[in-house]
Design a protein around this motif. Sequence first.
Motif, PDB file in Angstrom:
ATOM      1  N   LYS A  35       0.844  -1.188   0.000  1.00  0.00           N
ATOM      2  CA  LYS A  35       0.000   0.000   0.000  1.00  0.00           C
ATOM      3  C   LYS A  35       0.881   1.242   0.000  1.00  0.00           C
ATOM      4  CE  LYS A  35      -3.635  -0.285   2.728  1.00  0.00           C
ATOM      5  NZ  LYS A  35      -4.523  -0.189   3.905  1.00  0.00           N
ATOM      6  N   GLN A  41      -2.346  14.464  -1.529  1.00  0.00           N
ATOM      7  CA  GLN A  41      -3.345  13.690  -2.264  1.00  0.00           C
ATOM      8  C   GLN A  41      -2.697  12.958  -3.435  1.00  0.00           C
ATOM      9  OE1 GLN A  41      -6.617  15.983  -3.716  1.00  0.00           O
ATOM     10  NE2 GLN A  41      -7.747  14.186  -4.370  1.00  0.00           N
ATOM     11  N   SER A  63      -8.292  -5.756  -4.883  1.00  0.00           N
ATOM     12  CA  SER A  63      -8.288  -4.963  -3.657  1.00  0.00           C
ATOM     13  C   SER A  63      -9.725  -4.691  -3.212  1.00  0.00           C
ATOM     14  CB  SER A  63      -7.566  -3.639  -3.894  1.00  0.00           C
ATOM     15  OG  SER A  63      -7.703  -2.800  -2.781  1.00  0.00           O
ATOM     16  N   THR A  65     -10.739  -2.114  -1.690  1.00  0.00           N
ATOM     17  CA  THR A  65     -11.033  -0.686  -1.836  1.00  0.00           C
ATOM     18  C   THR A  65     -11.203  -0.283  -3.298  1.00  0.00           C
ATOM     19  OG1 THR A  65      -8.675  -0.157  -1.819  1.00  0.00           O
ATOM     20  CG2 THR A  65      -9.853  -0.033   0.285  1.00  0.00           C
ATOM     21  N   SER A  67      -9.346   0.668  -5.946  1.00  0.00           N
ATOM     22  CA  SER A  67      -8.662   1.876  -6.429  1.00  0.00           C
ATOM     23  C   SER A  67      -9.151   3.167  -5.778  1.00  0.00           C
ATOM     24  CB  SER A  67      -8.773   1.993  -7.951  1.00  0.00           C
ATOM     25  OG  SER A  67      -8.186   0.872  -8.549  1.00  0.00           O
ATOM     26  N   GLN A  68      -9.795   3.105  -4.630  1.00  0.00           N
ATOM     27  CA  GLN A  68     -10.225   4.308  -3.923  1.00  0.00           C
ATOM     28  C   GLN A  68      -9.138   4.733  -2.944  1.00  0.00           C
ATOM     29  OE1 GLN A  68     -13.798   3.145  -1.967  1.00  0.00           O
ATOM     30  NE2 GLN A  68     -15.045   3.234  -3.807  1.00  0.00           N
ATOM     31  N   LEU A  69      -9.013   6.035  -2.757  1.00  0.00           N
ATOM     32  CA  LEU A  69      -8.106   6.547  -1.734  1.00  0.00           C
ATOM     33  C   LEU A  69      -8.787   6.425  -0.382  1.00  0.00           C
ATOM     34  CD1 LEU A  69      -6.640   9.813  -3.272  1.00  0.00           C
ATOM     35  CD2 LEU A  69      -5.526   7.615  -3.012  1.00  0.00           C
ATOM     36  N   TYR A  80      -2.994   9.727   2.897  1.00  0.00           N
ATOM     37  CA  TYR A  80      -3.833   9.167   1.846  1.00  0.00           C
ATOM     38  C   TYR A  80      -3.197   7.816   1.519  1.00  0.00           C
ATOM     39  CZ  TYR A  80      -5.835  13.784   0.925  1.00  0.00           C
ATOM     40  OH  TYR A  80      -6.485  14.983   1.030  1.00  0.00           O
ATOM     41  N   THR A  81      -4.009   6.774   1.376  1.00  0.00           N
ATOM     42  CA  THR A  81      -3.455   5.458   1.069  1.00  0.00           C
ATOM     43  C   THR A  81      -4.150   4.863  -0.146  1.00  0.00           C
ATOM     44  OG1 THR A  81      -4.982   4.205   2.467  1.00  0.00           O
ATOM     45  CG2 THR A  81      -2.967   5.019   3.510  1.00  0.00           C
ATOM     46  N   HIS A  82      -3.407   4.023  -0.831  1.00  0.00           N
ATOM     47  CA  HIS A  82      -3.946   3.310  -1.987  1.00  0.00           C
ATOM     48  C   HIS A  82      -3.240   1.956  -2.059  1.00  0.00           C
ATOM     49  CE1 HIS A  82      -4.195   2.147  -6.257  1.00  0.00           C
ATOM     50  NE2 HIS A  82      -5.421   2.609  -6.118  1.00  0.00           N
ATOM     51  N   GLU A  83      -4.034   0.889  -2.055  1.00  0.00           N
ATOM     52  CA  GLU A  83      -3.457  -0.452  -2.148  1.00  0.00           C
ATOM     53  C   GLU A  83      -3.095  -0.719  -3.606  1.00  0.00           C
ATOM     54  OE1 GLU A  83      -4.267  -4.552   0.068  1.00  0.00           O
ATOM     55  OE2 GLU A  83      -5.936  -3.898  -1.186  1.00  0.00           O
ATOM     56  N   VAL A  84      -1.796  -0.856  -3.879  1.00  0.00           N
ATOM     57  CA  VAL A  84      -1.350  -1.057  -5.254  1.00  0.00           C
ATOM     58  C   VAL A  84      -1.241  -2.533  -5.615  1.00  0.00           C
ATOM     59  CG1 VAL A  84      -0.164   1.127  -5.563  1.00  0.00           C
ATOM     60  CG2 VAL A  84       1.070  -0.788  -4.564  1.00  0.00           C
TER      61      VAL A  84
END
Length: 184
Positions: A35, A41, A63, A65, A67-69, A80-84
């Motif tokens: 992540k 942002q 994921s 989520t 692709s949502q922050l 701010y997180t994003h699971e890649v």
Amino acid sequence: QAEEETRKTTSDLFIKTTISKAKCYLGEQILISQKVYCRNQIIGYQKSPQPSYDGFYSQPQESPTKSQLVMENVDGVQYYTHEVLRVLATANKAGKITLNPVQAEVVVRRQSARAARSLWEQLMGGGGYEDVALTAMSKPAVIEVLPLSEAGKPDNFNGAVGVFTSKVELSKTDLKANEALNLK
């Protein structure tokens, strides 16, 4: 300035690898998640090639989520997180296995250091925002894969571990010569 930029990106932007179990047995599945965390942002990112997980059979997962922050608090700091990347991995060799670091190019929006160009920008709080591409990197992670016990191991053991059930269904129970049936 480059040194200051490097220092700032290491604390303001990083990738964290989370492993469901730090110790597992040969043939056991674990979940590996990577992540991106950023103080600014996240606008977008370049998908880096999926890393190879030497010592594991890996299967990418979707994921939750999508692709949502998501905002997360880490030690009192909002990110701010994003699971890649999310992978279901099955250990196929014993020993301490090091997962290589993951690198990603992340585009973030941050406040510009330039002076305000107009009265409107001055009233609204400065020189505006700019989108900047930065490189994020994770730290290597170590997983200890324990070998299976030799005690009580059947002679014809092929490596399958767990509790298995099977169910057989036939389309017909009475057959004539050369007649076909469906077996599920």
